[in-house]
Design an enzyme around this catalytic site. Structure first.
Site, short mmCIF file in Angstrom:
data_model
loop_
_atom_site.label_atom_id
_atom_site.label_comp_id
_atom_site.label_asym_id
_atom_site.label_seq_id
_atom_site.Cartn_x
_atom_site.Cartn_y
_atom_site.Cartn_z
N GLY A 1 8.94 65.00 28.73
CA GLY A 1 8.51 65.14 30.13
C GLY A 1 8.02 66.53 30.52
O GLY A 1 7.98 66.86 31.70
N LEU B 1 -4.09 72.36 24.08
CA LEU B 1 -3.79 71.05 24.67
C LEU B 1 -2.38 70.98 25.27
O LEU B 1 -2.17 70.40 26.33
CB LEU B 1 -3.94 69.95 23.61
N ASP C 1 4.96 67.77 30.15
CA ASP C 1 3.52 67.86 30.39
C ASP C 1 3.25 68.72 31.63
O ASP C 1 3.81 68.47 32.70
CB ASP C 1 2.93 66.46 30.58
N TYR D 1 -0.79 73.13 26.73
CA TYR D 1 -0.73 73.76 28.05
C TYR D 1 -1.75 73.07 28.93
O TYR D 1 -2.68 73.68 29.48
CB TYR D 1 -0.99 75.27 27.96
N SER E 1 8.22 61.50 26.44
CA SER E 1 9.28 61.85 25.49
C SER E 1 10.20 62.87 26.14
O SER E 1 11.30 62.56 26.56
CB SER E 1 8.69 62.36 24.18
N GLY F 1 5.54 64.55 22.62
CA GLY F 1 4.41 65.29 23.16
C GLY F 1 4.17 66.58 22.40
O GLY F 1 3.04 66.90 22.04
N HIS F 2 5.24 67.31 22.13
CA HIS F 2 5.12 68.65 21.53
C HIS F 2 4.41 68.61 20.17
O HIS F 2 3.44 69.33 19.95
CB HIS F 2 6.53 69.22 21.40
P1 FDA Z 1 5.80 64.71 27.72
O1 FDA Z 1 6.79 63.62 27.54
O2 FDA Z 1 5.48 65.12 29.12
O3 FDA Z 1 4.47 64.31 26.95
C1 FDA Z 1 3.32 65.13 26.91
C2 FDA Z 1 2.09 64.27 26.55
O4 FDA Z 1 2.31 63.59 25.32
C3 FDA Z 1 1.80 63.18 27.58
O5 FDA Z 1 0.42 62.93 27.59
C4 FDA Z 1 2.55 61.99 27.02
O6 FDA Z 1 2.07 60.74 27.47
C5 FDA Z 1 2.32 62.17 25.53
N1 FDA Z 1 3.42 61.61 24.74
C6 FDA Z 1 4.73 61.95 24.83
N2 FDA Z 1 5.44 61.25 23.95
C7 FDA Z 1 4.58 60.43 23.30
C8 FDA Z 1 4.74 59.45 22.28
N3 FDA Z 1 5.91 59.20 21.76
N4 FDA Z 1 3.64 58.78 21.86
C9 FDA Z 1 2.42 59.04 22.40
N5 FDA Z 1 2.22 59.97 23.36
C10 FDA Z 1 3.29 60.66 23.81
N6 FDA Z 1 4.56 74.39 23.77
C11 FDA Z 1 4.59 75.07 22.60
O7 FDA Z 1 3.81 74.79 21.70
N7 FDA Z 1 5.52 76.06 22.41
C12 FDA Z 1 6.43 76.38 23.35
O8 FDA Z 1 7.25 77.27 23.14
C13 FDA Z 1 6.41 75.68 24.59
N8 FDA Z 1 7.31 75.95 25.57
C14 FDA Z 1 7.30 75.21 26.74
C15 FDA Z 1 8.26 75.47 27.73
C16 FDA Z 1 8.27 74.71 28.92
C17 FDA Z 1 9.34 75.00 29.97
C18 FDA Z 1 7.31 73.71 29.12
C19 FDA Z 1 7.29 72.91 30.39
C20 FDA Z 1 6.37 73.44 28.12
C21 FDA Z 1 6.35 74.19 26.94
N9 FDA Z 1 5.42 73.94 25.93
C22 FDA Z 1 5.45 74.66 24.76
C23 FDA Z 1 4.40 72.89 26.11
C24 FDA Z 1 4.82 71.60 25.42
O9 FDA Z 1 4.58 71.71 24.03
C25 FDA Z 1 4.03 70.40 25.96
O10 FDA Z 1 4.24 70.27 27.34
C26 FDA Z 1 4.42 69.13 25.21
O11 FDA Z 1 3.42 68.16 25.39
C27 FDA Z 1 5.76 68.61 25.66
O12 FDA Z 1 6.16 67.45 25.01
P2 FDA Z 1 7.15 66.45 25.78
O13 FDA Z 1 7.39 65.28 24.89
O14 FDA Z 1 8.30 67.20 26.30
O15 FDA Z 1 6.24 66.06 27.03
#
Ligand code: FDA
Length: 515
Positions: free
Chosen positions: A90, A453, A92, A455, A88, A161-162
């Site tokens: 990215g 999770l 992770d 992190y 979503s 992911g979040h």
């Molecule tokens: P990404 O796309 O990488 O997905 C993460 C995981 O979820 C993967 O296993 C992926 O396959 C799965 N996934 C994604 N989309 C899916 C879907 N539609 N269906 C099923 N599975 C899916 N956390 C927090 O709680 N508070 C914060 O303030 C922050 N701040 C922060 C800052 C920075 C710079 C980073 C790099 C990370 C954070 N985080 C955070 C951590 C963040 O919550 C965590 O990395 C989330 O998983 C990110 O979601 P994305 O969709 O961006 O990640």
């Protein structure tokens, strides 16, 4: 190469056959012969550790516009023995949303599924998984000055992911996690069925709110309950070095942060800095109060006078302005910066880990942390201490899979960022953060040593590379993220994906042995 090129051809042919509108779908499918394959792949990579030429790359990237595109991708991956990684935003920490060490795999990149519909009258919103929280915050602010949503600080996080891993930010002591405020969802499961809350049932709906989406299917959209805030909030950032009593302040904060009024959130960021050519530790106290300066000052005087907060340290602003403030956008930036999907730390390598603290760390324990920072050679080493208590204490440990509730004073995020490419730098900096983690052991939660999770940290345990991973083996890492909820997660997994199609290094195991 020939087997991967044939699975690739077969997969593409299959997609063609099973897509309702094959011609337009083909524009959403990218192989490494496409000009935009590489830029698309790298666009949502937020940790340079996983963008090198040796990182395994997907055979095909699919950027669905509709659920039927996801259904066709799942069907054709299963038919041709491919794995799926769903991305979503990215973010992770270990790159699991776009890297698989079991090629060939395809990447479902939900970047185009990013609509957000806020209904201010019912104080709810539907949003697709590929939307960022910045987009969500922006759309809420377009409709209302007093509605908000509890989610993360970095505005480029993807809600797929979040939300499915928890999701917290400055509103968490008042309203809990993002996952605590989800009221419906659309998911496509391993059988390709598009389900909502009613048709997926309460077990699966429970699992995807904190258990990680990637083990259960592809989440297409969430329905969330918005929360109410006053039109103005107060923020401050106050920094103190060791020479300004930082050790005593951090020590005192540990007993105060989780006991404060729910409207008051104060986190602490620790890092090494140079002041007048001398190295010291800086503790930054960052806070949001859901009310005016007039109300905040006496509260601070009563609860945390040691900090010496004065009116000049504080700024009153709207909630949406506080989002920009804490995300470090320059003062005066237009709200439209929230729509930008590129974050400020994009060109860095990093490794993160997490811990939970249930008893204050004694002052000499903190001094040991300062010594650990002295050994740190990367561009930036950080510890972020995030207070619990408030609403987090009220929600039962098994309400959703995220179990870290009553009894936690705060969570620590350990982070190290560096700029230099190459294995030597990576090993050196990761070695440091692992030593810091070892040092912390006596001071943090035990049996299990809990972790968050979102992190994600593969150091705490992984599934087998090849072959079946038993529940007992997976419990090594699973109990850290989920405590006793891990059993129910495995039960739900066995029900909805018994053959373990949706899997990765830390996916929930099915209880039925397969491959
Ligand atoms: P990404 O796309 O990488 O997905 C993460 C995981 O979820 C993967 O296993 C992926 O396959 C799965 N996934 C994604 N989309 C899916 C879907 N539609 N269906 C099923 N599975 C899916 N956390 C927090 O709680 N508070 C914060 O303030 C922050 N701040 C922060 C800052 C920075 C710079 C980073 C790099 C990370 C954070 N985080 C955070 C951590 C963040 O919550 C965590 O990395 C989330 O998983 C990110 O979601 P994305 O969709 O961006 O990640």
């Amino acid at each position: 190469a020939s087997s991967s090129s044939s699975s690739h051809d077969n997969f593409l042919q299959c997609l063609h056959l099973h897509s309702p509108n094959a011609t337009s779908f083909s524009k959403l499918v990218f192989t490494n012969t496409n000009f935009s394959y590489s830029s698309l792949l790298h666009f949502s990579i937020h940790n340079l550790r996983f963008s090198s030429h040796t990182t395994p790359k997907p055979l095909v990237i699919v950027t669905p516009l509709r659920p039927s595109h996801i259904q066709a991708s799942i069907f054709c991956s299963q038919r041709h023995g491919l794995q799926i990684r769903t991305r979503s935003g990215g973010h992770d920490y270990e790159g699991l949303s776009y890297v698989s060490h079991h090629p060939p795999f395809i990447l479902l990149d939900l970047i185009n599924l990013n609509s957000v519909h806020v209904d201010q009258h019912s104080a709810t919103a539907w949003l697709q998984s590929g939307a960022t929280i910045g987009q969500l915050y922006y759309q809420i602010a377009q409709k209302s000055k007093t509605l908000a949503f509890p989610a993360g600080v970095c505005t480029t996080l993807g809600v797929g992911g979040h939300f499915s891993g928890g999701g917290y930010g400055f509103l968490m002591r008042k309203y809990g996690l993002s996952a605590d405020n989800i009221i419906d969802a659309h998911i496509i499961d391993a059988k390709g069925r598009l389900l909502d809350r009613e048709s997926m049932g309460e077990d699966l709906f429970w699992a995807i709110r904190g258990g990680g989406g990637a083990s259960f299917g592809v989440i297409v959209a969430w329905k969330i309950r918005l929360v109410s805030l006053p039109p103005r909030v107060t923020v401050f950032r106050v920094a103190r070095t060791l020479e300004q009593n930082a050790t005593k302040l951090v020590h005192a904060w540990q007993s105060v942060g989780s006991k404060l009024d729910k409207d008051l959130f104060i986190r602490v960021i620790l890092q090494r800095v140079n002041v007048n050519k001398k190295t010291t530790i800086k503790a930054s106290f960052e806070s949001m109060f859901l009310g005016s300066v007039e109300k905040l000052l006496p509260l601070m005087q009563e609860m945390f006078p040691e900090l010496g907060l004065v009116r000049e340290d504080c700024d009153e602003m709207s909630w949406i302005e506080s989002i920009l403030y804490f995300a470090n956008f320059p003062i005066g930036s237009p709200l439209e910066v929230l729509l930008n999907r590129t974050d400020l730390n994009k060109s860095l390598f990093f490794k993160g880990k997490s811990d939970y603290v249930r008893e204050p760390i004694p002052e000499n324990g903190l001094e040991g942390i300062w010594r650990m920072f002295d050994e740190q050679e990367a561009e930036l080493g950080l510890m972020i201490l995030n207070p619990y208590g408030g609403r987090m204490d009220e929600i039962a440990e098994n309400e959703i899979p995220f179990p870290h509730r009553f009894g936690n004073l705060y969570k620590i995020q350990h982070l190290v960022y560096w700029l230099q490419e190459g294995e030597e730098a990576e090993e050196r900096h990761i070695d440091w953060i692992r030593r810091l983690y070892t040092y912390m052991e006596p001071f943090v939660s035990k049996s299990p040593r809990a972790a968050y999770l979102n992190y994600r940290d593969l150091d705490i345990g992984v599934n087998n590379n090849i072959g079946y991973t038993s529940y007992e083996q997976a419990s090594i890492w699973g109990s850290k993220y989920f405590k006793n909820n891990f059993r129910r997660l495995a039960y739900v997994k066995t029900k909805v994906d018994p053959l373990n199609f949706f899997r990765n290094e830390q996916s929930i195991p099915s209880l039925i042995p397969s491959h």
